[in-house]
Write an enzyme that holds these catalytic residues in place. Structure first.
Site, short mmCIF file in Angstrom:
data_model
loop_
_atom_site.label_atom_id
_atom_site.label_comp_id
_atom_site.label_asym_id
_atom_site.label_seq_id
_atom_site.Cartn_x
_atom_site.Cartn_y
_atom_site.Cartn_z
N GLU A 174 21.05 95.12 70.16
CA GLU A 174 20.79 94.61 68.79
C GLU A 174 20.47 93.13 68.88
O GLU A 174 21.30 92.28 68.57
CB GLU A 174 22.00 94.85 67.87
CG GLU A 174 21.68 94.51 66.41
CD GLU A 174 22.92 94.25 65.56
OE1 GLU A 174 23.78 95.13 65.46
OE2 GLU A 174 23.01 93.14 64.99
N HIS B 24 20.45 97.87 60.24
CA HIS B 24 21.03 96.56 60.50
C HIS B 24 21.51 95.96 59.18
O HIS B 24 20.92 96.20 58.13
CB HIS B 24 19.97 95.65 61.16
CG HIS B 24 20.51 94.34 61.60
ND1 HIS B 24 20.74 93.30 60.73
CD2 HIS B 24 20.87 93.90 62.83
CE1 HIS B 24 21.23 92.27 61.41
NE2 HIS B 24 21.32 92.61 62.69
N ASP C 39 23.99 90.73 69.85
CA ASP C 39 23.63 90.13 68.56
C ASP C 39 23.11 88.70 68.76
O ASP C 39 23.32 87.82 67.93
CB ASP C 39 24.79 90.14 67.56
CG ASP C 39 24.31 90.31 66.11
OD1 ASP C 39 23.09 90.34 65.89
OD2 ASP C 39 25.17 90.44 65.22
MN MN Z 1 22.32 91.50 64.29
#
Ligand code: MN
Length: 336
Positions: free
Chosen positions: A10, A176, A295
């Protein structure tokens, strides 16, 4: 210690045109996303300046950072809220340009980057066509949708062409976070709650529960939805979802909420580097349904790597979390 291939699933990317238009459309906008994007593009906040610079970069800062911490691959996606706050035609055009760019990055660095397609759900039929183009012609690995679009959720029948296209291609839709939709936003507008500390998870967890309870997984049994941040709370609520679902009324769906979570969903560890929660999630949704993520650049490589390296699991299980599940779910070629 075994050296695992590390695929981070991600990882955010931005284009100058996306950031410029986000700055413009959030200037006089009352949505819960607006304060964050005004801050991000103000030029006066050091955190925002660093993140904006790193979002837009591939070669000069990102690849060296990946190398420094032994991260083999980023699964890239245009940063939330993607093109979902833009006027429909503008959004669809920008989505296509972004997908061309992502495909080019993957082509230049085939072992370092995979990518999820950007779509404009504002036009579901066009978005379905773009999913097909991005995942076949361009070879992208799935689809990113940044939760609600103009306060509407993917379970709405108008969006079914998007779900149908992804399911038919066997490509996952990663949902998301973004800030809560207008109908739920008011109590989140104090104390900074609209963003990653709580609002993103509340919004995106709601989206996941809506998809389960709407029955779209009966309509599209092959549909795979990916949720970040250890499942946006759903694994924690699984027992109660299953209990309340059958409490006092006959089941309307063919499976229980927990069964859909294990059949039709997967979760990632993005931004949630906590071994106790991971252990719980393995029990709740299964080792085959969890993928590692960082992330980046909102959060950093080292803490995500250190967390997963330190988790006590058999090598075969850790290999699934670090790369095997991502290879299977996103169609990433295994190393030979
Ligand atoms: Mn993210």
């Amino acid at each position: 210690m075994t050296r695992f291939r590390r695929i981070a699933t991600e990882e955010a990317f931005a284009t100058p045109e996306q950031l410029a238009l986000l700055s413009e459309v959030t200037r006089n906008d009352d949505s819960a996303d607006a304060p964050f994007w005004q801050m991000m593009t103000s030029g006066t906040n050091p955190f925002a300046n660093r993140v904006a610079r790193q979002l837009a970069d591939i070669e000069s800062e990102r690849l060296p950072a990946m190398d420094a911490f032994g991260v083999d691959m980023h699964v890239l996606a245009l940063t939330s809220p993607g093109v979902q706050m833009f006027e429909t035609g503008v959004a669809a055009d920008m989505a296509a340009r972004t997908n061309d760019l992502l495909a080019d990055i993957c082509k230049r660095h085939p072992t370092r980057f995979a990518a999820l397609a950007t779509i404009a759900p504002q036009d579901p039929a066009a978005a379905a066509r773009e999913i097909e183009r991005a995942c076949t012609t361009l070879g992208l690995n799935g689809v990113m949708v940044n939760s609600h679009t103009n306060d509407e959720y993917l379970d709405d029948a108008k969006f079914w062409p998007i779900l149908e296209a992804a399911a038919a291609l066997g490509k996952p839709i990663y949902i998301h976070p973004r800030a809560p939709s207008r109908g739920m936003a008011a109590p989140y507008m104090q104390y900074g709650l609209a963003n990653a500390i709580w609002g993103y998870g509340a919004e995106t967890g709601l989206h996941g529960v809506r998809l389960i309870m709407s029955g779209v997984f009966d309509r599209f049994p092959n549909l795979r939805i990916v949720l970040g941040h250890m499942g946006e709370g759903l694994p924690f609520w699984q027992w109660r979802l299953d209990y309340m679902y059958t409490n006092g009324s006959a089941p309307r769906l063919s499976l229980t909420p927990g069964e859909y979570m294990r059949r039709n969903m997967a979760i990632t560890t993005s931004g949630m580097n906590w071994d106790k929660v991971l252990g719980f999630c393995i029990d709740a949704v299964g080792i085959d349904n969890i993928m590692w993520a960082v992330d980046y650049p909102y959060q950093e490589h080292p803490s995500a790597v250190d967390f997963m390296d330190a988790v006590e699991l058999p090598d075969a299980d850790k290999a699934k979390l670090y790369h095997g599940n991502a290879e299977r779910i996103f169609g990433i070629a295994p190393l030979t």
